[in-house]
Design a protein around this motif. Structure first.
Motif, short mmCIF file in Angstrom:
data_model
loop_
_atom_site.label_atom_id
_atom_site.label_comp_id
_atom_site.label_asym_id
_atom_site.label_seq_id
_atom_site.Cartn_x
_atom_site.Cartn_y
_atom_site.Cartn_z
N PRO A 5 8.32 -2.27 63.47
CA PRO A 5 9.46 -3.17 63.73
C PRO A 5 10.18 -3.61 62.47
O PRO A 5 11.29 -4.13 62.56
N ARG A 6 9.58 -3.36 61.29
CA ARG A 6 10.28 -3.70 60.04
C ARG A 6 11.25 -2.60 59.62
O ARG A 6 11.95 -2.74 58.61
N HIS A 7 11.29 -1.51 60.39
CA HIS A 7 12.25 -0.43 60.11
C HIS A 7 13.66 -1.00 60.15
O HIS A 7 13.99 -1.83 61.01
N PRO A 8 14.53 -0.57 59.23
CA PRO A 8 15.91 -1.10 59.23
C PRO A 8 16.64 -0.93 60.56
O PRO A 8 17.48 -1.76 60.91
N ALA A 9 16.31 0.12 61.31
CA ALA A 9 16.98 0.33 62.60
C ALA A 9 16.55 -0.69 63.64
O ALA A 9 17.22 -0.88 64.65
N VAL A 10 15.43 -1.36 63.39
CA VAL A 10 14.93 -2.38 64.32
C VAL A 10 15.18 -3.76 63.74
O VAL A 10 16.06 -4.50 64.18
N GLN A 11 14.41 -4.12 62.71
CA GLN A 11 14.54 -5.46 62.15
C GLN A 11 15.91 -5.68 61.52
O GLN A 11 16.49 -6.77 61.63
N GLY A 12 16.45 -4.66 60.89
CA GLY A 12 17.77 -4.81 60.26
C GLY A 12 18.85 -5.13 61.28
O GLY A 12 19.70 -5.99 61.05
N ARG A 13 18.81 -4.43 62.41
CA ARG A 13 19.83 -4.67 63.43
C ARG A 13 19.61 -6.01 64.12
O ARG A 13 20.56 -6.73 64.43
N LEU A 14 18.33 -6.35 64.38
CA LEU A 14 18.04 -7.65 64.96
C LEU A 14 18.52 -8.78 64.05
O LEU A 14 19.09 -9.77 64.51
N ALA A 15 18.29 -8.62 62.75
CA ALA A 15 18.71 -9.65 61.80
C ALA A 15 20.23 -9.82 61.81
O ALA A 15 20.74 -10.94 61.68
N ALA A 16 20.94 -8.71 61.96
CA ALA A 16 22.40 -8.78 61.98
C ALA A 16 22.92 -9.52 63.20
O ALA A 16 24.03 -10.08 63.17
N LEU A 18 21.12 -12.03 64.79
CA LEU A 18 20.35 -13.25 64.99
C LEU A 18 21.23 -14.49 65.15
O LEU A 18 20.81 -15.48 65.77
N THR A 19 22.44 -14.45 64.61
CA THR A 19 23.33 -15.61 64.76
C THR A 19 23.78 -15.80 66.20
O THR A 19 24.32 -16.86 66.55
N GLN A 20 23.56 -14.79 67.05
CA GLN A 20 23.96 -14.89 68.45
C GLN A 20 22.92 -15.64 69.30
O GLN A 20 23.13 -15.83 70.50
N LEU A 21 21.81 -16.07 68.68
CA LEU A 21 20.72 -16.71 69.42
C LEU A 21 20.30 -18.00 68.73
O LEU A 21 20.21 -18.06 67.50
N ASP A 22 20.04 -19.03 69.51
CA ASP A 22 19.52 -20.28 68.97
C ASP A 22 18.00 -20.16 68.85
O ASP A 22 17.25 -20.60 69.72
N GLY A 23 17.55 -19.57 67.75
CA GLY A 23 16.12 -19.38 67.57
C GLY A 23 15.34 -20.67 67.47
O GLY A 23 14.15 -20.71 67.81
N ASP A 49 8.89 -11.54 66.13
CA ASP A 49 8.35 -11.38 64.78
C ASP A 49 9.38 -11.78 63.73
O ASP A 49 9.06 -12.45 62.74
N LEU A 50 10.62 -11.39 63.95
CA LEU A 50 11.68 -11.76 63.00
C LEU A 50 11.90 -13.28 63.00
O LEU A 50 12.10 -13.88 61.94
N LEU A 51 11.86 -13.90 64.17
CA LEU A 51 12.02 -15.35 64.24
C LEU A 51 10.91 -16.05 63.45
O LEU A 51 11.16 -17.03 62.73
N VAL A 52 9.68 -15.56 63.58
CA VAL A 52 8.57 -16.14 62.82
C VAL A 52 8.81 -15.99 61.33
O VAL A 52 8.58 -16.91 60.54
N GLN A 53 9.29 -14.81 60.92
CA GLN A 53 9.60 -14.60 59.51
C GLN A 53 10.67 -15.57 59.01
O GLN A 53 10.69 -15.93 57.83
N ARG A 54 11.54 -15.99 59.91
CA ARG A 54 12.60 -16.93 59.53
C ARG A 54 12.16 -18.39 59.64
O ARG A 54 12.98 -19.29 59.58
N GLY A 55 10.87 -18.62 59.86
CA GLY A 55 10.34 -19.98 59.85
C GLY A 55 10.19 -20.64 61.21
O GLY A 55 9.83 -21.82 61.28
#
Length: 347
Positions: A5-16, A18-23, A49-55
């Motif tokens: 899931p840390r692959h840029p095609a997964v985590q990179g796109r999710l990160a891009a 992330l502003t669309q969601l109130d994590g 997993d990305l949300l956890v990485q963001r705190g």
């Protein structure tokens, strides 16, 4: 193996996206998930997993009949401390731990499973009843029921996109309607259960998707086309190529599902998918061009001019206007990102 899931095609796109969601809505909360080991589950767990990485301090409890199998296919995700497993079947699992949210996405979409319609109906109907009873017992105040565009039955040939208020539905007496009819009945159960117990349960009617984790050798046309293109094989179209479909990328899907869980209204259905239609024949061409390949494209059948055109394309105006959702990842990019994970390198 599922892609890291840390692959840029997964985590990179999710990160891009992330502003669309109130994590922050998940901070300090526990989410109970069914269907956590399939395509939907892979993308949801990758987003968590990305949300956890963001705190975001969240915990996920995921139901699986065979957690060890998932650990073998997705070792990174399975080892995360924020994730724990409930082993069991969706129809009768046991779990007494509290949860704030429930996301019920368990359904076997494998073609072989659909050759056992009674088992599919048991999983959908009994599984939904049992999962919602668990939601009530564990103290959840919101749950999302993940349904399917199959509840609409065949889309009229003159209807470009199917809205949630469409009057047409499956033929209840047709043997091929087991999946769609069970999903429709489970929607009604969710509505009545929520009214009775005070739980908000919106419904996500899901259409077609593409992304990491989608089989490239199964019964999904876009996955097979990508697999053929990458392998240098002729791209085979099983049919005349005229059916119209649309595809939402996995990262978009994960954001959509969590937004539906957080903001969807009780008993209200939201179509989940892309509204950009493409014929299967044009899709094969699109895959080949997006991946820079020159594979031959082979049609298995000839078009029947008098036959009504098969369509499976949602109207997503409700999700756009009420939940702020959209098709953020263009199809060409989605194809390249899916292929990048399959090849093990970013594109």
């Amino acid at each position: 193996m599922l892609p890291d899931p840390r692959h840029p095609a997964v985590q990179g796109r999710l990160a891009a996206l992330l502003t669309q969601l109130d994590g922050q809505a998940f901070d300090g909360r526990t989410v109970f998930v069914t269907g956590g080991t399939g395509f939907f589950g892979y993308w949801l767990l990758s987003l968590f997993d990305l949300l956890v990485q963001r705190g975001i301090r969240l915990r996920v409890r995921a139901l699986s009949r065979r957690p060890a199998d998932f650990a073998g296919r997705a070792p990174y995700l399975a080892a995360q401390p924020w994730l724990s497993w409930v082993q069991g079947n969706v129809r009768d699992f046991r779990d007494e731990a509290p949860a704030d949210f429930v996301l019920h996405a368990a359904t076997d979409t494998d073609a072989a499973a659909h050759r056992q319609p009674l088992a599919i109906m048991d999983d959908i109907l009994l599984g939904t009843r049992h999962t919602l009873a668990h939601a009530h017992a564990c103290g959840a105040t919101r749950a999302l029921y993940v349904s399917s565009g199959a509840v609409y039955g065949p889309q009229p040939a003159n209807q470009e996109r199917t809205p949630e208020a469409a009057p047409h539905a499956c033929d209840a007496c047709h043997p091929a309607s087991a999946y769609g009819e069970a999903k429709r009945a489970a929607e009604q159960w969710s509505l009545q259960f929520g009214l009775h117990h005070g739980i908000d349960i919106p419904v996500a009617r899901c259409f077609a998707f593409v992304g990491a984790g989608l089989p490239l050798d199964g019964h999904f046309a876009i996955g097979n086309f990508i697999g053929d293109a990458l392998a240098g094989r002729p791209i085979h179209i099983n049919g005349d190529g005229t059916p119209l479909r649309s595809y939402l990328y996995g990262a978009d899907l994960a954001i959509w599902l969590l937004q539906c869980l957080l903001e969807g209204k009780h008993g209200r259905a939201y179509n989940v998918g892309s509204d950009v239609a493409i014929s299967i024949a044009d899709l094969a061409e699109r895959v080949r061009a997006a991946l820079g390949q020159t594979n031959e494209i082979r049609l298995a059948g000839l078009a029947q001019p008098a036959a009504p055109r098969n369509r499976y394309v949602p109207d997503i105006g409700r999700a756009r206007h009420e939940l702020g959702l959209d098709v953020w990842t263009p199809l060409d990019q989605a194809i390249r990102l899916t292929a990048a994970c399959a090849e093990g390198r970013p594109r």
